[in-house]
Motif scaffolding. Structure first.
Motif, PDB file in Angstrom:
ATOM      1  N   ILE A  16       8.797 -52.890 -95.309  1.00 23.71           N
ATOM      2  CA  ILE A  16       8.401 -51.517 -95.027  1.00 23.71           C
ATOM      3  C   ILE A  16       8.341 -51.417 -93.510  1.00 23.71           C
ATOM      4  O   ILE A  16       7.821 -52.322 -92.844  1.00 23.71           O
ATOM      5  CB  ILE A  16       7.054 -51.182 -95.678  1.00 23.71           C
ATOM      6  CG1 ILE A  16       7.225 -51.158 -97.205  1.00 23.71           C
ATOM      7  CG2 ILE A  16       6.505 -49.854 -95.153  1.00 23.71           C
ATOM      8  CD1 ILE A  16       5.959 -50.936 -97.982  1.00 23.71           C
ATOM      9  N   LEU A  17       8.880 -50.351 -92.969  1.00 27.17           N
ATOM     10  CA  LEU A  17       8.993 -50.193 -91.529  1.00 27.17           C
ATOM     11  C   LEU A  17       8.294 -48.909 -91.100  1.00 27.17           C
ATOM     12  O   LEU A  17       8.537 -47.838 -91.663  1.00 27.17           O
ATOM     13  CB  LEU A  17      10.474 -50.137 -91.143  1.00 27.17           C
ATOM     14  CG  LEU A  17      10.846 -49.952 -89.689  1.00 27.17           C
ATOM     15  CD1 LEU A  17      10.306 -51.100 -88.837  1.00 27.17           C
ATOM     16  CD2 LEU A  17      12.361 -49.873 -89.554  1.00 27.17           C
ATOM     17  N   ARG A  18       7.418 -49.024 -90.105  1.00 25.98           N
ATOM     18  CA  ARG A  18       6.723 -47.858 -89.538  1.00 25.98           C
ATOM     19  C   ARG A  18       6.856 -47.934 -88.018  1.00 25.98           C
ATOM     20  O   ARG A  18       6.795 -49.018 -87.433  1.00 25.98           O
ATOM     21  CB  ARG A  18       5.240 -47.865 -89.902  1.00 25.98           C
ATOM     22  CG  ARG A  18       4.914 -47.923 -91.380  1.00 25.98           C
ATOM     23  CD  ARG A  18       5.164 -46.661 -92.109  1.00 25.98           C
ATOM     24  NE  ARG A  18       4.299 -45.598 -91.611  1.00 25.98           N
ATOM     25  CZ  ARG A  18       4.141 -44.450 -92.213  1.00 25.98           C
ATOM     26  NH1 ARG A  18       4.782 -44.180 -93.316  1.00 25.98           N
ATOM     27  NH2 ARG A  18       3.357 -43.543 -91.704  1.00 25.98           N
ATOM     28  N   ALA A  19       7.030 -46.779 -87.382  1.00 26.78           N
ATOM     29  CA  ALA A  19       7.138 -46.711 -85.926  1.00 26.78           C
ATOM     30  C   ALA A  19       6.328 -45.525 -85.412  1.00 26.78           C
ATOM     31  O   ALA A  19       5.989 -44.612 -86.162  1.00 26.78           O
ATOM     32  CB  ALA A  19       8.602 -46.568 -85.502  1.00 26.78           C
ATOM     33  N   SER A  20       6.048 -45.548 -84.118  1.00 20.86           N
ATOM     34  CA  SER A  20       5.206 -44.504 -83.535  1.00 20.86           C
ATOM     35  C   SER A  20       5.944 -43.182 -83.315  1.00 20.86           C
ATOM     36  O   SER A  20       5.315 -42.141 -83.194  1.00 20.86           O
ATOM     37  CB  SER A  20       4.606 -44.984 -82.215  1.00 20.86           C
ATOM     38  OG  SER A  20       5.623 -45.234 -81.276  1.00 20.86           O
ATOM     39  N   ALA A  21       7.271 -43.217 -83.263  1.00 18.57           N
ATOM     40  CA  ALA A  21       8.042 -41.997 -83.003  1.00 18.57           C
ATOM     41  C   ALA A  21       9.329 -42.000 -83.814  1.00 18.57           C
ATOM     42  O   ALA A  21       9.876 -43.062 -84.130  1.00 18.57           O
ATOM     43  CB  ALA A  21       8.366 -41.883 -81.512  1.00 18.57           C
ATOM     44  N   ALA A  22       9.814 -40.809 -84.131  1.00 19.88           N
ATOM     45  CA  ALA A  22      11.026 -40.680 -84.944  1.00 19.88           C
ATOM     46  C   ALA A  22      12.238 -41.319 -84.275  1.00 19.88           C
ATOM     47  O   ALA A  22      13.058 -41.945 -84.953  1.00 19.88           O
ATOM     48  CB  ALA A  22      11.289 -39.205 -85.232  1.00 19.88           C
ATOM     49  N   GLY A  23      12.366 -41.184 -82.964  1.00 16.88           N
ATOM     50  CA  GLY A  23      13.505 -41.777 -82.256  1.00 16.88           C
ATOM     51  C   GLY A  23      13.512 -43.294 -82.336  1.00 16.88           C
ATOM     52  O   GLY A  23      14.567 -43.915 -82.507  1.00 16.88           O
ATOM     53  N   GLU A  24      12.325 -43.900 -82.213  1.00 13.70           N
ATOM     54  CA  GLU A  24      12.216 -45.358 -82.338  1.00 13.70           C
ATOM     55  C   GLU A  24      12.604 -45.795 -83.750  1.00 13.70           C
ATOM     56  O   GLU A  24      13.369 -46.742 -83.933  1.00 13.70           O
ATOM     57  CB  GLU A  24      10.783 -45.815 -82.057  1.00 13.70           C
ATOM     58  CG  GLU A  24      10.334 -45.582 -80.638  1.00 13.70           C
ATOM     59  CD  GLU A  24       8.832 -45.753 -80.464  1.00 13.70           C
ATOM     60  OE1 GLU A  24       8.415 -45.886 -79.306  1.00 13.70           O
ATOM     61  OE2 GLU A  24       8.069 -45.750 -81.468  1.00 13.70           O
ATOM     62  N   LEU A  25      12.063 -45.090 -84.735  1.00  9.90           N
ATOM     63  CA  LEU A  25      12.354 -45.415 -86.128  1.00  9.90           C
ATOM     64  C   LEU A  25      13.849 -45.294 -86.404  1.00  9.90           C
ATOM     65  O   LEU A  25      14.453 -46.184 -87.015  1.00  9.90           O
ATOM     66  CB  LEU A  25      11.563 -44.503 -87.065  1.00  9.90           C
ATOM     67  CG  LEU A  25      11.756 -44.746 -88.553  1.00  9.90           C
ATOM     68  CD1 LEU A  25      11.261 -46.138 -88.948  1.00  9.90           C
ATOM     69  CD2 LEU A  25      11.028 -43.674 -89.351  1.00  9.90           C
ATOM     70  N   GLN A  26      14.467 -44.230 -85.924  1.00 10.43           N
ATOM     71  CA  GLN A  26      15.899 -44.026 -86.164  1.00 10.43           C
ATOM     72  C   GLN A  26      16.734 -45.120 -85.512  1.00 10.43           C
ATOM     73  O   GLN A  26      17.696 -45.607 -86.110  1.00 10.43           O
ATOM     74  CB  GLN A  26      16.345 -42.653 -85.658  1.00 10.43           C
ATOM     75  CG  GLN A  26      17.755 -42.299 -86.089  1.00 10.43           C
ATOM     76  CD  GLN A  26      17.903 -42.241 -87.597  1.00 10.43           C
ATOM     77  OE1 GLN A  26      17.163 -41.526 -88.267  1.00 10.43           O
ATOM     78  NE2 GLN A  26      18.842 -42.995 -88.152  1.00 10.43           N
ATOM     79  N   ALA A  27      16.377 -45.535 -84.308  1.00 16.20           N
ATOM     80  CA  ALA A  27      17.112 -46.607 -83.642  1.00 16.20           C
ATOM     81  C   ALA A  27      17.006 -47.922 -84.421  1.00 16.20           C
ATOM     82  O   ALA A  27      17.998 -48.646 -84.570  1.00 16.20           O
ATOM     83  CB  ALA A  27      16.597 -46.794 -82.219  1.00 16.20           C
ATOM     84  N   LEU A  28      15.819 -48.222 -84.925  1.00 12.69           N
ATOM     85  CA  LEU A  28      15.628 -49.436 -85.727  1.00 12.69           C
ATOM     86  C   LEU A  28      16.464 -49.371 -87.006  1.00 12.69           C
ATOM     87  O   LEU A  28      17.170 -50.324 -87.357  1.00 12.69           O
ATOM     88  CB  LEU A  28      14.147 -49.621 -86.072  1.00 12.69           C
ATOM     89  CG  LEU A  28      13.231 -49.993 -84.905  1.00 12.69           C
ATOM     90  CD1 LEU A  28      11.769 -49.748 -85.265  1.00 12.69           C
ATOM     91  CD2 LEU A  28      13.450 -51.431 -84.486  1.00 12.69           C
TER      92      LEU A  28
END
Length: 141
Positions: A16-28
């Motif tokens: 499960i992957l969580r990030a602080s911002a949508a751009g970071e999440l999309q890059a991952l």
């Protein structure tokens, strides 16, 4: 013993992957889509913001069906309640603030050494832009 090792190697690594911002999440996610086949690394869930109890329950359910599911966090952390719930459920919650560190650990857990190599090459390309390895160009296109 060899049969058990062979069976384990064929099961996907669930995360499960969580990030602080949508751009970071999309890059991952973009990197993982390119270098980690879904039958090897399965993203059970992903989202923006701190993990919730729902993430812990999803990880627990995935673990009961497939053997393992860890939660990877980029620039976010769980609150005390979620951290305690994860501990009770036996779910590993891993926090990172360096993009490459998170990806490297996910790829290692999924047993994808070629993708770890590509990640290293991209980091080197960024540090020395005059070096011509082509790894960074592969991600841009």
């Amino acid at each position: 013993l060899a049969l058990a090792d062979e069976r384990e190697a064929k099961e996907p690594f669930n995360a499960i992957l969580r990030a602080s911002a949508a751009g970071e999440l999309q890059a991952l996610i973009d990197f993982l889509d390119r270098y980690a086949p879904k039958d090897v690394l399965n993203l059970v869930s992903f989202g923006v913001g701190a993990p919730t109890s729902t993430d812990i329950f999803k990880a627990s359910e995935a673990r009961s069906m497939a053997g393992r599911c860890d939660i990877f966090l980029f620039n976010v952390g769980p609150d005390v309640h979620v951290r305690m719930l994860a501990k009770r459920q036996g779910i590993k919650v891993r926090q990172y603030d360096v993009f490459e560190d998170l990806l490297r650990e996910m790829l290692k857990e999924a047993r994808l050494p070629h993708a770890v190599y590509e990640l290293r090459q991209m980091a080197r390309d960024r540090e020395d832009p005059d070096q011509e390895t082509g790894a960074l160009d592969a991600v841009k296109h």
